[in-house]
Design a protein around this motif. Sequence first.
Motif, PDB file in Angstrom:
ATOM      1  N   ALA A 103     -46.879 -45.789  32.528  1.00  0.00           N
ATOM      2  CA  ALA A 103     -45.943 -45.161  31.293  1.00  0.00           C
ATOM      3  C   ALA A 103     -46.772 -44.139  30.938  1.00  0.00           C
ATOM      4  CB  ALA A 103     -45.522 -46.281  30.318  1.00  0.00           C
ATOM      5  N   THR A 104     -47.910 -44.205  30.590  1.00  0.00           N
ATOM      6  CA  THR A 104     -48.833 -42.824  29.322  1.00  0.00           C
ATOM      7  C   THR A 104     -49.259 -41.656  30.906  1.00  0.00           C
ATOM      8  OG1 THR A 104     -49.903 -44.213  28.461  1.00  0.00           O
ATOM      9  CG2 THR A 104     -51.286 -42.022  28.674  1.00  0.00           C
ATOM     10  N   GLY A 105     -48.713 -42.133  32.129  1.00  0.00           N
ATOM     11  CA  GLY A 105     -49.070 -41.287  33.235  1.00  0.00           C
ATOM     12  C   GLY A 105     -47.908 -39.989  33.301  1.00  0.00           C
ATOM     13  N   ARG A 106     -46.601 -41.068  33.294  1.00  0.00           N
ATOM     14  CA  ARG A 106     -45.443 -40.053  33.009  1.00  0.00           C
ATOM     15  C   ARG A 106     -45.415 -39.002  31.606  1.00  0.00           C
ATOM     16  NH1 ARG A 106     -40.624 -42.293  35.684  1.00  0.00           N
ATOM     17  NH2 ARG A 106     -41.962 -44.095  37.509  1.00  0.00           N
ATOM     18  N   HIS A 107     -46.262 -39.653  30.599  1.00  0.00           N
ATOM     19  CA  HIS A 107     -45.702 -38.868  29.599  1.00  0.00           C
ATOM     20  C   HIS A 107     -47.060 -37.780  29.552  1.00  0.00           C
ATOM     21  CE1 HIS A 107     -46.159 -37.472  25.159  1.00  0.00           C
ATOM     22  NE2 HIS A 107     -47.290 -37.287  25.192  1.00  0.00           N
ATOM     23  N   LEU A 108     -48.067 -38.077  30.631  1.00  0.00           N
ATOM     24  CA  LEU A 108     -48.761 -36.510  30.350  1.00  0.00           C
ATOM     25  C   LEU A 108     -48.113 -35.922  31.633  1.00  0.00           C
ATOM     26  CD1 LEU A 108     -52.762 -38.778  30.350  1.00  0.00           C
ATOM     27  CD2 LEU A 108     -51.258 -37.536  28.612  1.00  0.00           C
ATOM     28  N   GLY A 109     -47.639 -36.059  32.330  1.00  0.00           N
ATOM     29  CA  GLY A 109     -47.155 -35.253  33.317  1.00  0.00           C
ATOM     30  C   GLY A 109     -46.118 -34.423  32.708  1.00  0.00           C
ATOM     31  N   ALA A 110     -44.996 -34.867  31.901  1.00  0.00           N
ATOM     32  CA  ALA A 110     -44.331 -33.807  31.353  1.00  0.00           C
ATOM     33  C   ALA A 110     -45.118 -32.948  30.445  1.00  0.00           C
ATOM     34  CB  ALA A 110     -43.396 -35.046  30.188  1.00  0.00           C
ATOM     35  N   GLU A 111     -45.539 -33.978  29.691  1.00  0.00           N
ATOM     36  CA  GLU A 111     -47.248 -32.468  28.901  1.00  0.00           C
ATOM     37  C   GLU A 111     -47.135 -31.657  29.906  1.00  0.00           C
ATOM     38  OE1 GLU A 111     -48.128 -30.635  25.722  1.00  0.00           O
ATOM     39  OE2 GLU A 111     -46.936 -32.714  25.123  1.00  0.00           O
ATOM     40  N   ALA A 112     -47.737 -31.659  30.415  1.00  0.00           N
ATOM     41  CA  ALA A 112     -48.572 -30.788  31.919  1.00  0.00           C
ATOM     42  C   ALA A 112     -47.558 -30.295  32.203  1.00  0.00           C
ATOM     43  CB  ALA A 112     -49.328 -31.334  33.010  1.00  0.00           C
ATOM     44  N   GLY A 113     -46.431 -30.182  32.535  1.00  0.00           N
ATOM     45  CA  GLY A 113     -45.269 -29.437  32.718  1.00  0.00           C
ATOM     46  C   GLY A 113     -45.058 -28.215  31.648  1.00  0.00           C
ATOM     47  N   ARG A 114     -44.700 -29.329  30.513  1.00  0.00           N
ATOM     48  CA  ARG A 114     -44.439 -27.775  29.250  1.00  0.00           C
ATOM     49  C   ARG A 114     -45.562 -27.390  29.082  1.00  0.00           C
ATOM     50  NH1 ARG A 114     -42.910 -32.861  27.787  1.00  0.00           N
ATOM     51  NH2 ARG A 114     -44.702 -33.411  26.208  1.00  0.00           N
ATOM     52  N   SER A 115     -46.975 -27.247  29.495  1.00  0.00           N
ATOM     53  CA  SER A 115     -47.290 -26.316  28.930  1.00  0.00           C
ATOM     54  C   SER A 115     -48.250 -26.123  30.392  1.00  0.00           C
ATOM     55  CB  SER A 115     -48.955 -26.625  28.015  1.00  0.00           C
ATOM     56  OG  SER A 115     -49.338 -27.679  29.326  1.00  0.00           O
ATOM     57  N   LEU A 116     -48.113 -26.241  32.119  1.00  0.00           N
ATOM     58  CA  LEU A 116     -47.931 -25.437  32.892  1.00  0.00           C
ATOM     59  C   LEU A 116     -49.453 -25.886  32.811  1.00  0.00           C
ATOM     60  CD1 LEU A 116     -46.115 -22.370  32.915  1.00  0.00           C
ATOM     61  CD2 LEU A 116     -45.517 -24.973  34.496  1.00  0.00           C
ATOM     62  N   LYS A 117     -49.627 -26.786  32.499  1.00  0.00           N
ATOM     63  CA  LYS A 117     -51.620 -27.572  33.180  1.00  0.00           C
ATOM     64  C   LYS A 117     -51.429 -27.556  34.104  1.00  0.00           C
ATOM     65  CE  LYS A 117     -52.301 -28.190  28.464  1.00  0.00           C
ATOM     66  NZ  LYS A 117     -53.116 -27.049  27.985  1.00  0.00           N
ATOM     67  N   HIS A 118     -52.743 -27.712  34.731  1.00  0.00           N
ATOM     68  CA  HIS A 118     -53.178 -28.726  36.092  1.00  0.00           C
ATOM     69  C   HIS A 118     -53.153 -30.296  36.345  1.00  0.00           C
ATOM     70  CE1 HIS A 118     -54.769 -25.387  38.901  1.00  0.00           C
ATOM     71  NE2 HIS A 118     -54.573 -24.775  37.979  1.00  0.00           N
ATOM     72  N   ILE A 119     -52.799 -31.065  36.268  1.00  0.00           N
ATOM     73  CA  ILE A 119     -53.168 -32.531  36.343  1.00  0.00           C
ATOM     74  C   ILE A 119     -53.111 -33.021  37.708  1.00  0.00           C
ATOM     75  CG2 ILE A 119     -50.694 -32.842  36.036  1.00  0.00           C
ATOM     76  CD1 ILE A 119     -50.740 -34.754  33.730  1.00  0.00           C
ATOM     77  N   SER A 120     -53.612 -34.494  37.347  1.00  0.00           N
ATOM     78  CA  SER A 120     -53.795 -35.255  38.452  1.00  0.00           C
ATOM     79  C   SER A 120     -54.274 -36.812  37.701  1.00  0.00           C
ATOM     80  CB  SER A 120     -55.320 -35.389  39.373  1.00  0.00           C
ATOM     81  OG  SER A 120     -56.600 -35.011  38.583  1.00  0.00           O
ATOM     82  N   LEU A 121     -53.472 -38.055  38.421  1.00  0.00           N
ATOM     83  CA  LEU A 121     -53.225 -38.820  37.897  1.00  0.00           C
ATOM     84  C   LEU A 121     -53.486 -40.068  38.781  1.00  0.00           C
ATOM     85  CD1 LEU A 121     -49.679 -38.508  36.494  1.00  0.00           C
ATOM     86  CD2 LEU A 121     -51.752 -38.082  34.445  1.00  0.00           C
ATOM     87  N   GLU A 122     -54.299 -40.553  38.622  1.00  0.00           N
ATOM     88  CA  GLU A 122     -54.942 -42.559  38.997  1.00  0.00           C
ATOM     89  C   GLU A 122     -53.994 -43.434  38.242  1.00  0.00           C
ATOM     90  OE1 GLU A 122     -55.813 -45.888  40.132  1.00  0.00           O
ATOM     91  OE2 GLU A 122     -57.273 -45.343  39.929  1.00  0.00           O
ATOM     92  N   LEU A 123     -52.820 -44.416  38.378  1.00  0.00           N
ATOM     93  CA  LEU A 123     -51.627 -45.435  37.654  1.00  0.00           C
ATOM     94  C   LEU A 123     -52.678 -46.774  38.635  1.00  0.00           C
ATOM     95  CD1 LEU A 123     -48.569 -42.492  36.957  1.00  0.00           C
ATOM     96  CD2 LEU A 123     -51.273 -42.827  36.309  1.00  0.00           C
ATOM     97  N   GLY A 124     -51.359 -46.954  38.280  1.00  0.00           N
ATOM     98  CA  GLY A 124     -51.027 -48.468  38.201  1.00  0.00           C
ATOM     99  C   GLY A 124     -50.586 -48.449  40.207  1.00  0.00           C
ATOM    100  N   GLY A 125     -50.759 -50.265  39.899  1.00  0.00           N
ATOM    101  CA  GLY A 125     -50.740 -50.396  41.544  1.00  0.00           C
ATOM    102  C   GLY A 125     -50.822 -51.999  41.541  1.00  0.00           C
ATOM    103  N   LYS A 126     -49.549 -52.450  42.584  1.00  0.00           N
ATOM    104  CA  LYS A 126     -48.988 -53.681  42.471  1.00  0.00           C
ATOM    105  C   LYS A 126     -49.314 -53.907  44.210  1.00  0.00           C
ATOM    106  CE  LYS A 126     -48.057 -57.807  41.212  1.00  0.00           C
ATOM    107  NZ  LYS A 126     -47.994 -58.607  40.102  1.00  0.00           N
TER     108      LYS A 126
END
Length: 494
Positions: free
Chosen positions: A247-270
């Motif tokens: 959930a936080t990763g999705r929020h940060l991805g949107a934030e990075a898209g708005r400001s065009l920042k580089h981003i990498s995300l390591e999120l959850g797993g099942k």
Amino acid sequence: MTATTESLMLPQTFKFTSAEHGAFIDGTETATGGSTIDTLDPATCRVITTIAETDNETVDRAVESAAKAFEGEWGTILPARREELLHRFADLIEENAAELAQYDALEGGKPISHVESVDLPLAVEQFRYYAGWPTKIQGATVPVSTSDTHVYTRRIPLGVVAAITPWNFPLCQAAIKLAPALAAGNTVVLKPSELTSLSSLRLAHLAIEAGLPAGTVNVVTGTGAGTGQALVSHPKVAKISFTGSEATGRHLGAEAGRSLKHISLELGGKNPHIVFADADIAKAAAYAATTAYFYSGQVCFSGSRLMVERAVLDEVLSAVEEHADALVLGHGLDRSSTMGPLSSATHREKVERYLNTVSGTGATVAFGGSRTKESGYFLEPTAIVGPADTDPVVAEEIFGPVLVIQPFDSIEELVPRANSGQYGLTAGVWTSDVRKAHTVARQLQAGTVWVNTYADYNAAAPFGGFKNSGFGKDCGPAGLDKFLDTQTVWMSLA
């Protein structure tokens, strides 16, 4: 904090926890204009220390300090000197290992023996591995089809990195982000979880002791909604590196898209952990229990979905239960403990809500599921047998000591089921048939597949997920690449 807890603490740990902590900016801890947050010991529910909810003005100071260091001393330092300083940083982590381990055991509740044997060596390994890279970051000559032209590339750092780490591996995750970012020549503003901030603050002190210029490593503490949001939205942050929830990763991805920042995300797993009937059942079951209940299941790569060939289901379940029964629940600083509490009351309640969904689904709770102590956020190691693939306990990441066990009858049935979830972080395969191992591994949609082992991790081996488990790899050359950009230079020779 109880008298018993204090008696288990080193003098330097007690001194550090006895102080209120602000942000670490430009080489020193500093007061902030924000409010404060009590950090709790999840094994006793008592206050350990107080940290700052870093306000926007102080976050701005931290980023400006990092930007100044990037444009100044750290940004112009020679590669060999950068290597030397990173090795010295690793030396100091080793020299202060006993103290650093206690912070993560206190705040996170993780048994200190686990922190000492897993987290600390991995943190040092990250710095040792990436300390060797600064003198080896190279561009290339490009053979363009243009006459009288010389074209080459340069690999260059991005600038200020916002590194946001989770509460479950605070020291280790800080190292996983700091080491490659610094090796690449970036500066960092580190934002640890408000639940586990002490080891990150102590790392910042050690960075200065190692000789890194002031401003190279800064730390801002506080919540994600407050401090974290101010950090990632800052215009001088060039890169966001995040490990945490989807959930936080999705929020940060949107934030990075708005400001065009580089981003990498390591999120959850099942993560599907697959046991075939021809496997070494005793070894597979031991790993299944260990990986499901390590740190009370609060691990993104936990083997929390155990898929067992039907012929050996009862044998595997019995062996897993035997291992679970041997676990000793207790305080993180108590060396007799082999399993600690969950991170908070809120998180334990979330895990229990999943357990409450099992009734009426056809699945059964084979063992565990109860609170075990009058104080602390403890929950017994638990196994649920027979849930459907669509049940929430199978489809969603519980992030607790809950192992779901499902039978399968064939590879043809198994692989689509194992790949049916939204995540793709890791998987495990146990079999004595090499052809079967390779056949299944190549079909699994997971960033890492372990065969006849599980949860091996090394600074040289890329780690990261597919699908909703994020993008961008930690570790290895790929872990460095995400902190670098490429500049192309054209020179006319005419």
